[in-house]
Design a protein around this motif. Structure first.
Motif: not given
Length: 573
Positions: A265, A269, A277, A374, A470
């Motif tokens: 994940r 992003l 991130a 975001e 994302g």
């Protein structure tokens, strides 16, 4: 010579809630004011603007900030310096008086508790404003509470700040006003409240998507018995706690599988709009924190930063991580509240701590918005208690005095021992042995609603959720999750239709409790979505109304009977 006063003309623009609260503060001009605002909303900026106003108009000559940790002392000092207020983060009780180079000092609650007389003298020497950050810490012990009261009862002004739910106990917090309710219990009264749902609506914080993972667990008890349970299934609190501990064991398969999903994940992003991130794993104790860091290094190919509360240089490592592009940090306690790392966007809640206070503090690390769209993703064990907290992120909780305790049978004491730097290999570990655990995606929670029908790790179904864009608005998150769920349900129907059926008799399908619950959740969510399209009411409000009418917890932790009752009720609306 005193430093120059801050220039209000160059002060950063305030958000709408900050302006409203500032106007209310200046209108009242009362000695005490308590502001409750969700993590990431800007409590520090709000407090410093009030301090600047009071310094500029001569109401006070000095500012004292009290916060929970040494790391936050530096953070407060740096934030104040950016707006022209000079605060000494290195002030020690032995110094007695602040240097004339500063407008005041930043202290910890422990520091005040050790020498309240020193800070009482400082407060009485000059008209002083005291900012009590995360004020609930003043109720952590009689020493801290009595110290804060003695040190600052002569202050000209006191501003109390908190961004997390209060707990229920019998310790009144100094300078907090209480009002008795109809149930006879006293509750804290706030002068300004800005909750998570308000901040999400205004785009001040990020949407948080919770990915809840269940799985099969096996462990051996002190009597030598081997037990097995599925995480997330209805069972006693003792069994929930033991299955939860088994899942979190770094030697099983549950943690490696969940960490692999979380790292995937994070990569998604970084590839789609959030190149810097970062991820945070919140561990229960130091030993497991180091073990998790080793797993992450093997999965991601990059060393993880490990932050332990009693390590020298922990604050420096947090600050360095915040400014870097490193992928992962593992922490036990140092990142529990107030620490500002805006690039954190993926979390793994790998701790047995279960109080609303600690959960809110932990999730608050991921909500700080930088640019529009975001999102944050937090991976949690599929434990009913946690799923309820995830579904009620927007809940506002007061500090309640004398409320009856509701022990949940979960292992918050383990975190307490870790915070005191005790060895994790205690008697509890000798009486318990985790044998194995596997993970699979159970459900996705957003805005109090449960989505998804479950998926095994490493499958395309799981990847559909790990691969969510994302950059999404809250409305887009709901649309996408509904679409993903509909596609899952349609795929399962196609698969069932394609399976050969015996000519002589219809197959008898016996569903487990978990499968029945998932099926009922899907049906309830479908009916809620249809009601939303008819009425334009938000999904969360429809679920809240069903809970009001039928009772019970959020759908993520509701029983089969409660889900069936809500389905019957919404069909009559």
């Amino acid at each position: 010579m005193s430093p120059p006063l801050p220039n209000l003309e160059t002060f950063p623009a305030l958000r709408a809630w900050q302006r409203k609260a500032l106007v209310e503060y200046l209108r009242r001009r009362s000695p005490d004011f308590m502001a409750v605002a969700t993590p990431g909303a800007g409590k520090t900026t709000f407090a410093l603007r009030i301090a600047a106003e009071l310094l500029a108009d001569g109401t006070v000559d000095a500012i004292t900030v009290v916060c929970p940790t040494e790391h936050l002392k530096t953070q407060w000092s740096q934030a104040a310096a950016r707006v022209g207020i000079q605060l000494d983060p290195s002030f020690r009780n032995s110094d007695v008086h602040s240097s004339s180079d500063f407008h005041g000092a930043v202290l910890t609650y422990a520091q005040v508790g050790m020498a309240p007389a020193v800070h009482r003298r400082r407060t009485m020497t000059r008209p002083t404003m005291v900012i009590l950050d995360e004020i609930h810490h003043a109720g952590d012990s009689r020493t801290w509470g009595d110290g804060v009261k003695s040190a600052f009862e002569e202050a000209e002004r006191r501003l109390m700040l908190t961004g997390t739910p209060f707990r229920s106990d019998d310790n009144p917090i100094p300078f907090v006003a209480y009002e008795r309710g109809q149930d006879g219990l006293q509750r804290s009264r706030s002068d300004s409240i800005y909750g998570y749902s308000d901040a999400l609506r205004d785009g001040v914080v990020r949407p948080v998507i919770f990915l809840a993972y269940s799985g099969e667990t096996r462990w051996r008890t002190s009597a030598g018995d081997e037990l097995a349970a599925r995480l997330g299934e209805p069972m006693t609190k003792d069994l929930v706690a033991q299955a939860w501990r088994t899942a979190l064991d770094h030697r099983g398969d549950w943690m490696p599988q969940v960490l692999k999903a979380a790292d995937a994940r994070l990569s998604r992003l970084r590839e789609n709009g959030m190149p810097d991130a970062g991820g945070l794993v919140i561990a229960s104790d130091q030993q497991t924190a180091r073990a998790y860091a080793k797993l992450i290094s093997e999965i991601s190919g990059e060393p993880a930063v490990v932050v332990l509360s009693d390590d020298q240089g922990a604050s420096a490592r947090i600050a360095s991580f915040a400014l870097s592009e490193q992928r992962w940090m593992v922490a036990v306690r140092m990142v529990s509240e107030g620490v500002d790392i805006p690039r954190l966007a993926v979390g793994v809640y790998a701790t047995s701590a279960s109080t609303p206070l600690y959960f809110a503090q932990a999730i608050g690390r991921f909500v700080r918005a930088r640019v529009t769209g975001e999102t944050a993703t937090v991976f949690v064990p599929s434990v009913p208690h946690l799923l309820g907290l995830a579904s009620e992120m927007e809940a506002e909780r007061d500090h309640i005095l004398g409320a009856p305790k509701d022990p949940d049978g979960l292992d918050d004491a383990l975190l307490e021992r870790a915070q005191r730097a005790e060895d994790a290999e205690g008697e509890l570990d000798k009486r318990f042995e985790a044998l194995s655990a596997t993970a699979e995606l159970d459900q996705v929670i957003f805005d109090g609603t449960s989505f998804g029908t479950g998926a095994r790790t490493g499958t395309p179904e799981e990847e559909e959720y790990l691969g969510l864009p994302g950059l999404l608005t809250p409305d887009q998150v709901v649309v996408l999750l509904n679409r993903r769920q509909s596609e899952q349900v349609a795929a399962q129907k196609r698969q069932k239709a394609a399976e050969p059926v015996s000519a002589d008799r219809e197959p008898v399908v016996v569903l487990s409790a978990g499968e029945r619950r998932n099926s009922l959740r899907r049906r309830l969510n479908t009916l809620v979505a249809a009601h939303h399209h008819r009425t334009d009411l938000p999904h969360g409000k429809i679920h809240a109304e069903l809970r009001r009418l039928c009772g019970g917890p959020p759908s993520a932790q509701a029983t089969i009977e409660q889900l069936e009752e809500r389905i019957a009720t919404i069909q009559t609306l």
